[in-house]
Design a protein around this motif. Structure first.
Motif, PDB file in Angstrom:
ATOM      1  N   LEU A  46       0.816  -1.207   0.000  1.00 50.83           N
ATOM      2  CA  LEU A  46       0.000   0.000   0.000  1.00 50.83           C
ATOM      3  C   LEU A  46       0.855   1.265   0.000  1.00 50.83           C
ATOM      4  CD1 LEU A  46      -2.603  -1.197   2.594  1.00 50.83           C
ATOM      5  CD2 LEU A  46      -2.971  -0.868   0.166  1.00 50.83           C
ATOM      6  N   PRO A  47       0.363   2.280  -0.668  1.00 50.91           N
ATOM      7  CA  PRO A  47       1.045   3.579  -0.686  1.00 50.91           C
ATOM      8  C   PRO A  47       0.837   4.310   0.637  1.00 50.91           C
ATOM      9  CG  PRO A  47      -0.995   3.731  -1.947  1.00 50.91           C
ATOM     10  CD  PRO A  47      -0.878   2.311  -1.460  1.00 50.91           C
ATOM     11  N   TRP A  48       1.257   3.740   1.703  1.00 48.84           N
ATOM     12  CA  TRP A  48       1.062   4.301   3.045  1.00 48.84           C
ATOM     13  C   TRP A  48       1.552   5.744   3.140  1.00 48.84           C
ATOM     14  CZ3 TRP A  48       5.505   5.938   5.520  1.00 48.84           C
ATOM     15  CH2 TRP A  48       6.713   5.499   4.974  1.00 48.84           C
ATOM     16  N   HIS A  49       2.595   6.052   2.368  1.00 47.37           N
ATOM     17  CA  HIS A  49       3.164   7.402   2.476  1.00 47.37           C
ATOM     18  C   HIS A  49       2.196   8.457   1.947  1.00 47.37           C
ATOM     19  CE1 HIS A  49       4.529   5.615  -1.373  1.00 47.37           C
ATOM     20  NE2 HIS A  49       4.073   6.750  -1.831  1.00 47.37           N
ATOM     21  N   ARG A  50       1.125   7.997   1.260  1.00 48.24           N
ATOM     22  CA  ARG A  50       0.164   8.974   0.738  1.00 48.24           C
ATOM     23  C   ARG A  50      -0.969   9.181   1.724  1.00 48.24           C
ATOM     24  NH1 ARG A  50       0.055   6.080  -4.964  1.00 48.24           N
ATOM     25  NH2 ARG A  50       2.261   6.285  -5.371  1.00 48.24           N
ATOM     26  N   VAL A  51      -0.803   8.643   2.878  1.00 46.38           N
ATOM     27  CA  VAL A  51      -1.840   8.792   3.905  1.00 46.38           C
ATOM     28  C   VAL A  51      -1.337   9.690   5.033  1.00 46.38           C
ATOM     29  CG1 VAL A  51      -3.383   7.571   5.428  1.00 46.38           C
ATOM     30  CG2 VAL A  51      -2.578   6.460   3.349  1.00 46.38           C
ATOM     31  N   LEU A  70       9.958  12.344   2.718  1.00 43.16           N
ATOM     32  CA  LEU A  70      10.880  12.128   1.591  1.00 43.16           C
ATOM     33  C   LEU A  70      10.149  11.508   0.413  1.00 43.16           C
ATOM     34  CD1 LEU A  70      12.995  13.288   2.995  1.00 43.16           C
ATOM     35  CD2 LEU A  70      14.140  11.120   3.334  1.00 43.16           C
ATOM     36  N   ARG A  71       9.394  10.469   0.720  1.00 42.94           N
ATOM     37  CA  ARG A  71       8.679   9.758  -0.355  1.00 42.94           C
ATOM     38  C   ARG A  71       7.701  10.691  -1.055  1.00 42.94           C
ATOM     39  NH1 ARG A  71       8.629   4.243  -0.795  1.00 42.94           N
ATOM     40  NH2 ARG A  71      10.136   3.239   0.517  1.00 42.94           N
ATOM     41  N   LEU A  72       6.991  11.475  -0.294  1.00 43.57           N
ATOM     42  CA  LEU A  72       6.005  12.379  -0.891  1.00 43.57           C
ATOM     43  C   LEU A  72       6.717  13.419  -1.764  1.00 43.57           C
ATOM     44  CD1 LEU A  72       3.592  12.814   2.124  1.00 43.57           C
ATOM     45  CD2 LEU A  72       3.159  11.655  -0.044  1.00 43.57           C
ATOM     46  N   GLU A  73       7.777  13.966  -1.248  1.00 46.00           N
ATOM     47  CA  GLU A  73       8.505  14.963  -2.040  1.00 46.00           C
ATOM     48  C   GLU A  73       8.995  14.328  -3.326  1.00 46.00           C
ATOM     49  OE1 GLU A  73      11.420  16.266   0.823  1.00 46.00           O
ATOM     50  OE2 GLU A  73      10.406  18.196   0.924  1.00 46.00           O
ATOM     51  N   SER A  74       9.317  13.072  -3.217  1.00 48.69           N
ATOM     52  CA  SER A  74       9.820  12.351  -4.396  1.00 48.69           C
ATOM     53  C   SER A  74       8.727  12.219  -5.456  1.00 48.69           C
ATOM     54  CB  SER A  74      10.306  10.971  -3.952  1.00 48.69           C
ATOM     55  OG  SER A  74      10.884  10.318  -5.064  1.00 48.69           O
ATOM     56  N   GLU A  75       7.478  12.344  -5.022  1.00 52.01           N
ATOM     57  CA  GLU A  75       6.365  12.222  -5.967  1.00 52.01           C
ATOM     58  C   GLU A  75       5.899  13.588  -6.444  1.00 52.01           C
ATOM     59  OE1 GLU A  75       3.320   9.820  -4.420  1.00 52.01           O
ATOM     60  OE2 GLU A  75       4.482   7.983  -4.590  1.00 52.01           O
ATOM     61  N   GLY A  76       6.564  14.610  -5.956  1.00 51.13           N
ATOM     62  CA  GLY A  76       6.206  15.955  -6.400  1.00 51.13           C
ATOM     63  C   GLY A  76       5.276  16.660  -5.433  1.00 51.13           C
ATOM     64  N   VAL A  77       5.132  16.098  -4.259  1.00 50.24           N
ATOM     65  CA  VAL A  77       4.246  16.715  -3.273  1.00 50.24           C
ATOM     66  C   VAL A  77       4.985  17.836  -2.544  1.00 50.24           C
ATOM     67  CG1 VAL A  77       2.923  16.312  -1.182  1.00 50.24           C
ATOM     68  CG2 VAL A  77       3.003  14.572  -2.952  1.00 50.24           C
ATOM     69  N   SER A  78       4.326  18.949  -2.419  1.00 56.98           N
ATOM     70  CA  SER A  78       4.958  20.087  -1.743  1.00 56.98           C
ATOM     71  C   SER A  78       4.515  20.135  -0.287  1.00 56.98           C
ATOM     72  CB  SER A  78       4.575  21.376  -2.468  1.00 56.98           C
ATOM     73  OG  SER A  78       3.177  21.494  -2.515  1.00 56.98           O
ATOM     74  N   PHE A  79       5.336  20.765   0.510  1.00 55.77           N
ATOM     75  CA  PHE A  79       5.034  20.830   1.936  1.00 55.77           C
ATOM     76  C   PHE A  79       4.921  22.269   2.424  1.00 55.77           C
ATOM     77  CE2 PHE A  79       5.996  16.493   1.620  1.00 55.77           C
ATOM     78  CZ  PHE A  79       5.504  15.887   2.750  1.00 55.77           C
ATOM     79  N   SER A  80       4.138  22.422   3.441  1.00 55.35           N
ATOM     80  CA  SER A  80       4.012  23.730   4.057  1.00 55.35           C
ATOM     81  C   SER A  80       4.525  23.607   5.488  1.00 55.35           C
ATOM     82  CB  SER A  80       2.544  24.147   4.044  1.00 55.35           C
ATOM     83  OG  SER A  80       2.408  25.414   4.625  1.00 55.35           O
ATOM     84  N   GLY A  81       5.831  23.758   5.605  1.00 57.76           N
ATOM     85  CA  GLY A  81       6.428  23.540   6.918  1.00 57.76           C
ATOM     86  C   GLY A  81       6.524  22.050   7.177  1.00 57.76           C
ATOM     87  N   ARG A  82       5.760  21.547   8.095  1.00 55.11           N
ATOM     88  CA  ARG A  82       5.788  20.115   8.382  1.00 55.11           C
ATOM     89  C   ARG A  82       4.495  19.473   7.929  1.00 55.11           C
ATOM     90  NH1 ARG A  82       6.881  19.993  13.853  1.00 55.11           N
ATOM     91  NH2 ARG A  82       5.571  18.264  14.188  1.00 55.11           N
TER      92      ARG A  82
END
Length: 111
Positions: A46-51, A70-82
DNA sequence: GATATGACGTCAT
DNA sequence: CATGACGCCATAT
């Protein structure tokens, strides 16, 4: 039960994320956010990192939290702080609305 | 059946 | 924003 939840989690495309509650709801178990966790615990592909948690907050801690980020950023997901930029990556599950096979519109009420 | 646990969600302070 | 409290539900002992 988990099968349903797991199937729902797998529907999350890359570059997108969802929340425990939303997944539970989409799976048909509103309020069963905790069961989503158990489904994740099930060592599956499962793509647990997308949860993530409500508001895109990573509920993990220590290394796992970093891994998910890390995994999310690797998929192009941006972050707002934490937190994840939900406004851009919050994945909306397809509503179980009866789909019209012949492109028929639903009873549109005069507005 | 009861108790304890868990990657939660929401409200009140 | 941080903390405390309650509600939610399946699993494990």
């Amino acid at each position: 039960m988990f099968q349903r939840i797991q199937a729902t989690i797998r529907k999350i495309p890359r570059g997108k994320v969802s929340t425990y509650g939303a997944i539970a709801r989409a799976a048909g178990f509103p309020g069963a956010a905790r069961q989503v966790v158990w489904a994740l615990h099930s060592s599956n592909g499962l793509p647990w990192h997308r949860v993530v948690g409500a508001g895109g907050e990573i509920k993990l801690q220590g290394e796992p939290a970093l891994e998910q980020k890390l995994r999310l950023e690797s998929e192009g997901v941006s972050f707002s702080g934490r937190r994840v930029a939900m406004k851009q990556h919050e994945f909306h599950f397809p509503s179980p609305k009866r789909a019209r096979k012949s492109g028929r519109v639903q009873n549109k009420r005069r507005g």
